[in-house]
Design a protein around this motif. Structure first.
Motif, PDB file in Angstrom:
ATOM      1  N   LEU A  21      -2.244   9.467  -1.104  1.00  0.00           N
ATOM      2  CA  LEU A  21      -2.087   8.816   0.208  1.00  0.00           C
ATOM      3  C   LEU A  21      -2.837   9.642   1.247  1.00  0.00           C
ATOM      4  N   ARG A  22      -3.563   8.935   2.122  1.00  0.00           N
ATOM      5  CA  ARG A  22      -4.333   9.642   3.171  1.00  0.00           C
ATOM      6  C   ARG A  22      -3.852   9.192   4.533  1.00  0.00           C
ATOM      7  N   SER A  23      -3.398  10.095   5.305  1.00  0.00           N
ATOM      8  CA  SER A  23      -2.823   9.902   6.648  1.00  0.00           C
ATOM      9  C   SER A  23      -2.363   8.470   6.929  1.00  0.00           C
ATOM     10  N   ILE A  24      -1.223   8.198   6.368  1.00  0.00           N
ATOM     11  CA  ILE A  24      -0.629   6.877   6.536  1.00  0.00           C
ATOM     12  C   ILE A  24       0.206   6.867   7.809  1.00  0.00           C
ATOM     13  N   THR A  52       1.803  -8.164   5.511  1.00  0.00           N
ATOM     14  CA  THR A  52       1.208  -7.629   4.293  1.00  0.00           C
ATOM     15  C   THR A  52       0.396  -6.391   4.632  1.00  0.00           C
ATOM     16  N   ILE A  53       0.694  -5.344   3.929  1.00  0.00           N
ATOM     17  CA  ILE A  53      -0.063  -4.111   4.134  1.00  0.00           C
ATOM     18  C   ILE A  53      -0.977  -3.965   2.932  1.00  0.00           C
ATOM     19  N   ILE A  54      -2.266  -3.882   3.173  1.00  0.00           N
ATOM     20  CA  ILE A  54      -3.206  -3.776   2.061  1.00  0.00           C
ATOM     21  C   ILE A  54      -3.636  -2.321   1.937  1.00  0.00           C
ATOM     22  N   LEU A  55      -3.448  -1.825   0.758  1.00  0.00           N
ATOM     23  CA  LEU A  55      -3.711  -0.416   0.493  1.00  0.00           C
ATOM     24  C   LEU A  55      -4.897  -0.323  -0.449  1.00  0.00           C
ATOM     25  N   SER A  56      -5.770   0.622  -0.195  1.00  0.00           N
ATOM     26  CA  SER A  56      -6.877   0.849  -1.126  1.00  0.00           C
ATOM     27  C   SER A  56      -7.179   2.335  -1.138  1.00  0.00           C
ATOM     28  N   ASP A  57      -7.200   2.895  -2.316  1.00  0.00           N
ATOM     29  CA  ASP A  57      -7.477   4.315  -2.500  1.00  0.00           C
ATOM     30  C   ASP A  57      -6.696   5.198  -1.522  1.00  0.00           C
ATOM     31  N   GLY A  58      -5.436   4.902  -1.373  1.00  0.00           N
ATOM     32  CA  GLY A  58      -4.557   5.764  -0.601  1.00  0.00           C
ATOM     33  C   GLY A  58      -4.590   5.522   0.891  1.00  0.00           C
ATOM     34  N   LYS A  59      -5.325   4.508   1.314  1.00  0.00           N
ATOM     35  CA  LYS A  59      -5.406   4.252   2.750  1.00  0.00           C
ATOM     36  C   LYS A  59      -4.957   2.826   3.043  1.00  0.00           C
ATOM     37  N   ILE A  60      -4.368   2.664   4.242  1.00  0.00           N
ATOM     38  CA  ILE A  60      -4.059   1.299   4.658  1.00  0.00           C
ATOM     39  C   ILE A  60      -5.348   0.703   5.199  1.00  0.00           C
ATOM     40  N   VAL A  61      -5.866  -0.294   4.491  1.00  0.00           N
ATOM     41  CA  VAL A  61      -7.144  -0.843   4.943  1.00  0.00           C
ATOM     42  C   VAL A  61      -6.945  -2.058   5.842  1.00  0.00           C
ATOM     43  N   VAL A 102       0.300  -4.489  -0.851  1.00  0.00           N
ATOM     44  CA  VAL A 102      -0.520  -4.919  -1.985  1.00  0.00           C
ATOM     45  C   VAL A 102      -1.716  -3.993  -2.153  1.00  0.00           C
ATOM     46  N   GLY A 103      -2.272  -4.060  -3.327  1.00  0.00           N
ATOM     47  CA  GLY A 103      -3.429  -3.242  -3.643  1.00  0.00           C
ATOM     48  C   GLY A 103      -3.550  -3.166  -5.145  1.00  0.00           C
ATOM     49  N   LYS A 104      -4.705  -2.683  -5.593  1.00  0.00           N
ATOM     50  CA  LYS A 104      -4.917  -2.596  -7.029  1.00  0.00           C
ATOM     51  C   LYS A 104      -4.071  -1.475  -7.630  1.00  0.00           C
ATOM     52  N   SER A 105      -4.027  -1.481  -8.933  1.00  0.00           N
ATOM     53  CA  SER A 105      -3.323  -0.388  -9.617  1.00  0.00           C
ATOM     54  C   SER A 105      -3.946   0.933  -9.194  1.00  0.00           C
ATOM     55  N   GLY A 106      -3.106   1.900  -8.942  1.00  0.00           N
ATOM     56  CA  GLY A 106      -3.604   3.231  -8.633  1.00  0.00           C
ATOM     57  C   GLY A 106      -4.017   3.427  -7.186  1.00  0.00           C
ATOM     58  N   CYS A 107      -3.779   2.425  -6.312  1.00  0.00           N
ATOM     59  CA  CYS A 107      -4.227   2.582  -4.924  1.00  0.00           C
ATOM     60  C   CYS A 107      -3.233   3.370  -4.091  1.00  0.00           C
ATOM     61  N   GLY A 108      -2.043   3.655  -4.651  1.00  0.00           N
ATOM     62  CA  GLY A 108      -1.067   4.452  -3.911  1.00  0.00           C
ATOM     63  C   GLY A 108       0.131   3.665  -3.434  1.00  0.00           C
ATOM     64  N   LYS A 109       0.256   2.414  -3.889  1.00  0.00           N
ATOM     65  CA  LYS A 109       1.375   1.572  -3.430  1.00  0.00           C
ATOM     66  C   LYS A 109       2.726   2.202  -3.766  1.00  0.00           C
ATOM     67  N   ARG A 143       4.471   8.917   9.810  1.00  0.00           N
ATOM     68  CA  ARG A 143       3.478   9.527  10.705  1.00  0.00           C
ATOM     69  C   ARG A 143       2.602  10.486   9.919  1.00  0.00           C
ATOM     70  N   ASN A 144       1.353  10.167   9.858  1.00  0.00           N
ATOM     71  CA  ASN A 144       0.361  11.024   9.180  1.00  0.00           C
ATOM     72  C   ASN A 144       0.804  11.483   7.800  1.00  0.00           C
ATOM     73  N   VAL A 145       1.348  10.564   7.043  1.00  0.00           N
ATOM     74  CA  VAL A 145       1.851  10.941   5.720  1.00  0.00           C
ATOM     75  C   VAL A 145       0.700  11.074   4.737  1.00  0.00           C
ATOM     76  N   GLU A 146       0.693  12.210   4.071  1.00  0.00           N
ATOM     77  CA  GLU A 146      -0.308  12.451   3.031  1.00  0.00           C
ATOM     78  C   GLU A 146       0.390  12.839   1.754  1.00  0.00           C
TER      79      GLU A 146
END
Lengths: 802, 552
Positions: free
Chosen positions: B336-339, B526-535, B352-359, B320-323
């Motif tokens: 990570l931005r409010s996950i 599949t959860i896609i993450l980009s720059d710390g957010k679930i997109v 999934v996500g690129k390197s450094g996206c917060g996975k 819940r709102n994990v940062e």
């Protein structure tokens, strides 16, 4: 850029070296400490050695010690003048020496030698003032004082003295002086009480001398010159008097010099050992450092560094450790070395010429601080520097290992061991090179530690063996011989006395075929059934009842008769009697250090020879209780009781007191040895702590994994501590084994250089148990900090190491 | 931009590289011919294990070719491409290097230098003077300041001057726009900033060629873009750059693009490149993939079916709102931005996500390995961050099986002992039953024969299988895996994924983090993450799966 650029004085690579040194203070601290310990020890010992070598001789020569010392019949200034005219004699002095007892008010009696001097400005055996006056007035006394002879009296004290005739007088202590000529090991060693001849007169003593001191003209350090002059002096005296004993001394040979240098030699050897042990930590540290920085080495090579540049960087790091250690160890070694020299000088009554830096010590310290670490670190650093770039930047990591190896054998019973414990055990044996070096360091340290305790026990055992020749539980000396039965009866009435033996003694000389005296010989005659001697004869047998002209000789006779065998005869001349052939029936071990040989003969035989049938002046008492306090209490009771019964008491001494006096030298040596053992143990613990911190650092990721699969803090810490304990306990077992050869070696050195006799190795569990305790504490402490750090790391940090 | 008339700097002729480390020889480079020309931005793309890094190692002389030749052609005029390339910095930037080439076997400046048979020390010198190298992991000296890091190469190559070198280093740091942090140490700057410093360091000796090995691999997309921008700027100024990457997204930015597949270089057709530019491979329906049934379940290996059925009343994972914000002296980095996330039991989920996206950060929040800056994490309804680190370690051991990219088996223990370890730590199952249970788990992952071997004695795939067996030791309801196939070849990776599928089918919740989009074809969600957010959250069969909990 508009700002002025400050030049970088330190090239980047040297700055990296500096930061490697500066940033990891634990590593730097451990390495520097272990180099410092060795460099310090070596500097300390060399400084002390050189200072003492220069100053003890200097200090001793400065007091103008006598080259010739003669025990003879009473004489006056006329004889002094006659001897002065003897060719080769430089200065002569006559002294009056008497054994007395002294005490302060109601304290216990102490034995002293009263020395009457006609001239306190006299040229020979000068005394150095320590406190108060150095020249006493009438009814005043000046006491000699050093580590070995301390009365506890101070200027201003009134002391009661009891003379050989039993008369009692009061003298005032006015000063303390140091007299180096008395600071030699002597089982009956006592302090000197200097008075004027006038005071002697007022004490009712005739004003004659009984000891003659002389120095020789020319080289007082040449034994041949001294011997020639001594012969002439003896001839001259014997024209009118008996010569009971004659000793020859060299002017620069402090009586304790040999012992002091032997002790320092042993300490020096241990200092060298500490240095070698310290280098094992350097090897371990640099092996680990090269593994940790392998990737950095690869990157440096990728950006243009050649192997020789990398080698230079890490050798510089080693050099820096050495230099820091040197900066610490140089002043520390010089100061503590001087302190040690001062302590030893105080102990033997010598005076130092003042603090100074010893160039030899500094040179050796510089060499050791630079060469030993460089030598130790060269191989790991060189192999690291030569690693190929590919290997350096590939996924190689320290702590990885091949799938083969001795410790990979997994027997079935291993199943029964919980895996966390198994992990600790296996981790112990993971880096075998490191383990071996750590074990080596810790084992040698432990072996030295344990051996020192065994040596102490052995030497004390030897002391006990030796002292039995001179004392019982309590020894009573009377001023004249009494019937043995009478004294026995009297003493047995005193509570605490279990048995009494009357012993007699005779002064004798061993003569050669040409009727020249070879050596003085003290003959001791105990009763046939004595319970106070428990000797291991090295050859032959004990005396038979009523056996006459038979002696059991001390092995110190071998100095004069190296080929003497059981059954051989010696030409013995008792004082005032004719030379007779006596047969040697047994040989017992003794110390040549104590001077002339001693021999045992039958009581009845010697008593008859001395015309004192069934009489004795010396009584040895077997007590009911053997502790120091009850022995002392008994001493006091005897002291009160015998004079009441009109027996002329000379002195009563408890065995414990005598033993303590006699073993002061040994104790000091043991303390020095223990100090070095502790320093060795310190280096050993540094080795263990260093190895453990490297182990934990290398296994940081594994610790993270352990945490990730459920290991709690306690588990992680336990795992590391068990590993250290396993190393500690293995080293403990090895150290017990190694302590025997080390003990033999130490005893051999001490025995041969110090006592001129071999010493049998005794074994005591004390050292072993103490070392076990130390090793356990050490292991826990050496691992507790790395273990705590390991437990504190979050897994996130750990995985960041990837 | 370079063209075919430009001078060749590096020439690879029929280069073969074969590794003989495994059971069978492995050819990493297969008769590669390559000319690198002055002024070009050559991009070589390929998947993990295609031979990209091996190729760069050949060029830098780090690794020796099994066959073939590699030549370096030095500049005809040492200053031929100098001051003009960086006009801003002025002539002092590239002072003529009097030592250049002089020490390389006294060869004339024009003669090609054979890299393939040069000795290590000569290579080091040659690299220092002619090659700038940029790595994925930056490889800065951690103790030195940034400016000192940049000054290090001239120090080694003998061109160090306390003022000139520093001035040059500062100018280069300015060029890569990080001069303001010049006196900080690498730990105090971000990954992107570190990579800029690494580029400045690569430029300092004015090399003929800059090679970059996955230079953006550890960076987020915005930072990666900046790094590429710097490269483009350098190329515009006349520098030559060769970069290898697995990221097809950069292809349009290269002046020349080559593809490497199984050790062979090829010039991809235009339509292929266009396809490759798509960032995420579209997901295939899960139903297309068949689950491989597990063998008979051995006695002691019991899955807590009942408890899992009970547990499905509560969600397995709730965020819940994990940062998560990382802070250092240089910057604040929001990982990570409010996950907000809720995952149920019995699913096979990929992040999934690129390197450094917060996975990995997200995974660490769920495993309790790292602390969230804000928000709440409930695992099986338990707020895990209310426990101490040590309590959490025990809880984790009992409730989560963690599988790492690098397997992380303890090297001194056998596979069997490794599998028993969590039971020992968590004190689960009677002591005498543990070996039997561990053996059953190893049997399940197909390692019964290898049980008494140590990790170093088995293959990477087998190590990862053993790591999964270990993760199952305490029978945790959750299995979390961070790039579990990242270090495996495709066959081994397939086997591991099958294992995960089977576990999910037996009621375990399996959550894996991966940068490989192809894996998502096989997961339920599949959860896609980009720059710390679930997109995006792709759950094609979520409904179907949620009701299909199949106890073993």
């Amino acid at each position: 850029m508009n700002t002025t650029i400050k030049p970088n004085l330190l090239k980047p690579r040297w700055r990296k070296v500096f930061l490697d040194l500066w940033n990891d203070k634990t590593r730097t601290g451990l390495v520097v400490a272990s180099i410092t310990a060795g460099v310090f020890a070596i500097g300390m010992i060399i400084s002390a050695f050189v200072i003492l070598q220069e100053d003890i001789s200097h200090s001793y020569a400065a007091v103008n010690p006598p080259n010739i010392e003669v025990w003879t019949d009473p004489f006056d200034k006329d004889l002094v003048r006659v001897i002065e005219k003897t060719p080769g004699v430089d200065e002569v002095e006559g002294r009056r020496l008497e054994d007395i007892r002294a005490r302060r008010s109601d304290e216990d009696w102490q034995n002293l030698v009263l020395v009457g001097l006609s001239d306190f400005a006299g040229p020979i055996s000068l005394r150095r003032p320590l406190e108060g006056e150095s020249v006493p007035g009438k009814d005043e006394v000046v006491l000699s004082e050093d580590r070995l002879h301390s009365t506890g009296f101070h200027p201003g004290d009134k002391i009661e003295v009891e003379l050989p005739d039993g008369s009692s007088h009061t003298l005032t202590v006015v000063g303390l002086v140091a007299d180096q000529t008395i600071s030699k090991p002597d089982p009956n060693g006592t302090g000197l009480a200097f008075v004027t001849m006038k005071t002697l007169g007022s004490l009712g003593q005739a004003s004659y001398f009984n000891r003659l001191y002389a120095t020789v003209e020319g080289d007082g350090n040449d034994p041949e010159i001294i011997s020639e002059v001594a012969d002439r002096v003896q001839d001259k005296i014997e024209q009118s008097r008996n010569v009971y004993r004659l000793e020859e001394h060299q002017s620069d040979q402090h009586p304790m010099a040999d012992i002091v240098f032997a002790v320092l030699g042993v300490l020096g050897a241990l200092g060298g050992l500490i240095t070698i042990l310290g280098s094992s930590l350097i090897i371990n540290t640099f092996n680990a450092l090269m593994a940790q920085q392998l990737r950095q080495i690869g990157v440096m090579k990728l950006i243009g560094a050649r192997s020789v540049q990398i080698l230079g960087m890490y050798l510089t790091l080693i050099l820096a450790y050495g230099l820091i250690a040197l900066i610490l160890a140089l002043p520390l070694g010089a100061i503590v070395g001087y302190g040690l020299a001062w302590f030893i000088a105080y102990w033997v009554g010598a005076v130092l010429q003042g603090f100074r830096i010893i160039p030899l010590a500094v040179t050796v310290q510089i060499l050791v601080a630079i060469l030993i670490p460089l030598g130790a670190g060269f191989f790991p650093v060189n192999s690291g520097a030569k690693t190929s770039v590919l290997r350096a930047i590939s996924d190689y990591r320290p702590g990885r290992q091949s799938a083969r190896g001795l410790f990979h054998y997994t027997p079935r019973w291993v199943k029964a061991i919980p895996r966390p414990l198994l992990l600790s055990f296996r981790n112990t044996f993971r880096k075998r090179g490191r383990l071996l070096l750590t074990l080596f360091t810790l084992t040698v340290a432990g072996a030295v530690f344990i051996a020192v305790f065994n040596v102490r026990d052995s030497v004390e055992n030897l002391a006990d063996q030796l002292l039995q020749h001179f004392m019982g539980d309590v020894t009573v000396d009377l001023r004249q011989p009494y019937r043995v039965r009478k004294i026995e009866q009297a003493l047995l009435e005193i509570p605490g006395v279990e048995g009494v033996e009357g012993w007699t003694a005779a002064a004798a000389e061993v003569w050669d075929e040409n009727d020249d005296p070879v050596t003085n010989l003290s003959i001791i005659a105990p009763p046939q059934d004595t319970q106070l001697l428990d000797m291991n004869l090295t050859a032959g047998r004990w005396l038979l009842p009523n056996e006459e002209k038979a002696i059991v000789m001390s092995d110190s006779i071998y100095q004069d008769y190296p080929d003497l065998k059981i059954g051989d005869s010696l030409r013995i001349k008792l004082l005032d009697q004719h030379v007779e052939e006596w047969q040697v029936v047994g040989i017992f071990p003794f110390l040549t250090l104590f001077g002339d040989p001693i021999a045992y003969a039958n009581f009845e035989f010697i008593a008859a020879k001395e015309h004192q049938y069934d009489q004795a002046a010396s009584y040895r008492i077997i007590t009911e209780a053997h502790d120091a306090a009850s022995q002392q209490a008994l001493t006091r009771r005897i002291d009160d009781y015998l004079p009441d019964r009109n027996f002329m008491l000379k002195k009563v001494e408890s065995g414990h007191d005598l033993q303590q006096k006699a073993t002061v030298t040994i104790d000091v040596i043991i303390i020095f040895l223990l100090m070095m053992a502790i320093l060795t143990a310190f280096v050993g613990s540094l080795g263990l702590a260093g190895a453990m911190s490297i182990n934990v650092l290398e296994r940081t990721r594994e610790i993270g994994v352990m945490r990730a699969i459920g290991a709690v803090d306690k588990t992680v810490m336990r795992s590391v501590i068990i590993e250290a304990l396993v190393i500690g306990l293995i080293s403990w077992i090895l150290a017990i084994g190694l302590s025997f050869p080390v003990g033999f070696l130490l005893l051999r050195i001490i025995g041969e250089s110090l006592l001129d006799s071999p010493i049998a190795l005794n074994f005591t569990p004390l050292g072993i148990l103490l070392w076990l305790a130390i090793v356990i504490i050490l292991s826990v402490f050496a691992s507790i900090i790395p273990a705590r750090n390991a437990a504190r790391l979050t897994i996130n940090e750990v995985l960041a190491y990837e | 931009m370079a063209n075919s008339n430009q001078r060749v700097i590096i020439q690879l002729q029929n280069v073969v590289k074969t590794y003989f480390t495994g059971e069978l020889p492995f050819t990493a480079l297969d008769h590669v011919n390559l000319d690198i020309r002055q002024g070009e931005f050559l991009g070589i793309t390929g998947r993990s294990g295609a031979g990209k890094t091996t190729l760069l190692n050949m060029i830098s002389g780090v690794s020796k070719a099994t066959e073939g030749e590699i030549f370096f052609h030095g500049a005809v005029n040492p200053n031929e491409n100098k001051p003009a390339v960086l006009p801003k910095a002025g002539t002092s930037l590239f002072p003529p290097w009097p030592f250049r080439h002089d020490r390389l076997d006294n060869q004339s400046p024009n003669a090609p230098i054979p890299i393939h048979n040069m000795k290590e020390d000569k290579l080091a010198l040659w690299r220092g003077e002619n090659l700038g190298i940029v790595y994925q992991s930056f490889e800065l000296m951690p103790t030195l300041s940034l400016v000192e890091n940049v000054m290090l190469p001239p120090d080694f190559s003998g061109g160090y001057h306390p003022i000139i070198s520093k001035q040059r280093a500062l100018e280069l740091l300015e060029l890569v726009e990080i001069a303001e942090h010049a006196y900080k140490i690498p730990a105090h700057i971000s990954g992107g900033q570190k990579q800029r410093v690494a580029i400045a360091r690569a430029l300092v000796n004015d090399p003929q060629l800059i090679i970059a090995d996955e230079p953006t691999g550890n960076l987020d997309s915005a930072t990666a873009d900046i790094i590429l921008g710097i490269f483009e700027k350098l190329v515009d100024q006349g520098k030559t750059i060769t970069m290898v990457t697995h990221d097809q997204g950069f292809v349009p930015r290269f002046s020349r693009h080559l593809q490497i597949v199984d050790g062979a270089l090829s010039n991809p057709a235009a339509e292929d490149s266009a396809l490759a530019k798509r960032p995420v491979t579209p997901l295939a329906p899960v139903s297309e993939h068949k689950r491989i049934p597990l063998g008979p379940v051995p006695g002691p290996l019991k899955i807590q079916a009942a408890s899992i059925i009970h547990l499905q009343e509560t969600p397995a994972i709730v965020l819940r709102n994990v940062e998560k914000v990382y802070e250092n002296a240089a910057e604040k980095f929001v990982a990570l931005r409010s996950i907000n996330l809720q995952l149920n039991y019995g699913q096979f989920i990929s992040i999934v996500g690129k390197s450094g996206c917060g996975k990995s950060t997200l995974l660490n929040m769920i495993t309790g390995i790292d602390h969230p800056t804000a928000g709440e994490v409930l695992i099986g309804n338990k707020p895990i961050y209310q426990m101490s680190e040590s309590q959490r370690a025990l809880w984790r051991g009992q409730n989560i099986g963690v599988v790492f990219q690098f397997f992380q088996l303890l090297p001194t223990l056998t596979l069997l002992e490794n599998a028993m370890l969590p039971m020992d730590y968590c004190d689960i199952y009677p002591f005498s039953e543990r070996p039997e249970r561990a053996m059953a788990l190893l049997e399940m992952v197909g390692l019964a024969d290898q049980a008494r071997k140590r990790p170093a004695a088995v293959s990477s795939g087998q190590q990862q299988s053993a790591a999964i067996a270990r993760a199952l030791a305490t029978d945790p309801p959750l299995i979390l895996a961070d790039e579990p196939t990242g270090n495996l070849d495709s066959r081994a990776a397939d086997k591991i994924l099958t294992l995960f599928e089977n576990l999910a089918s037996r009621g375990k919740t399996v959550l894996i983090v991966t940068h490989d989009p192809s894996i998502t074809q096989r997961t339920d969600q599949t959860i896609i993450l980009s720059d710390g957010k679930i997109v995006d959250t792709i759950t094609p069969h979520a409904l179907q799966k949620a009701t299909t909990i199949r106890p073993a």
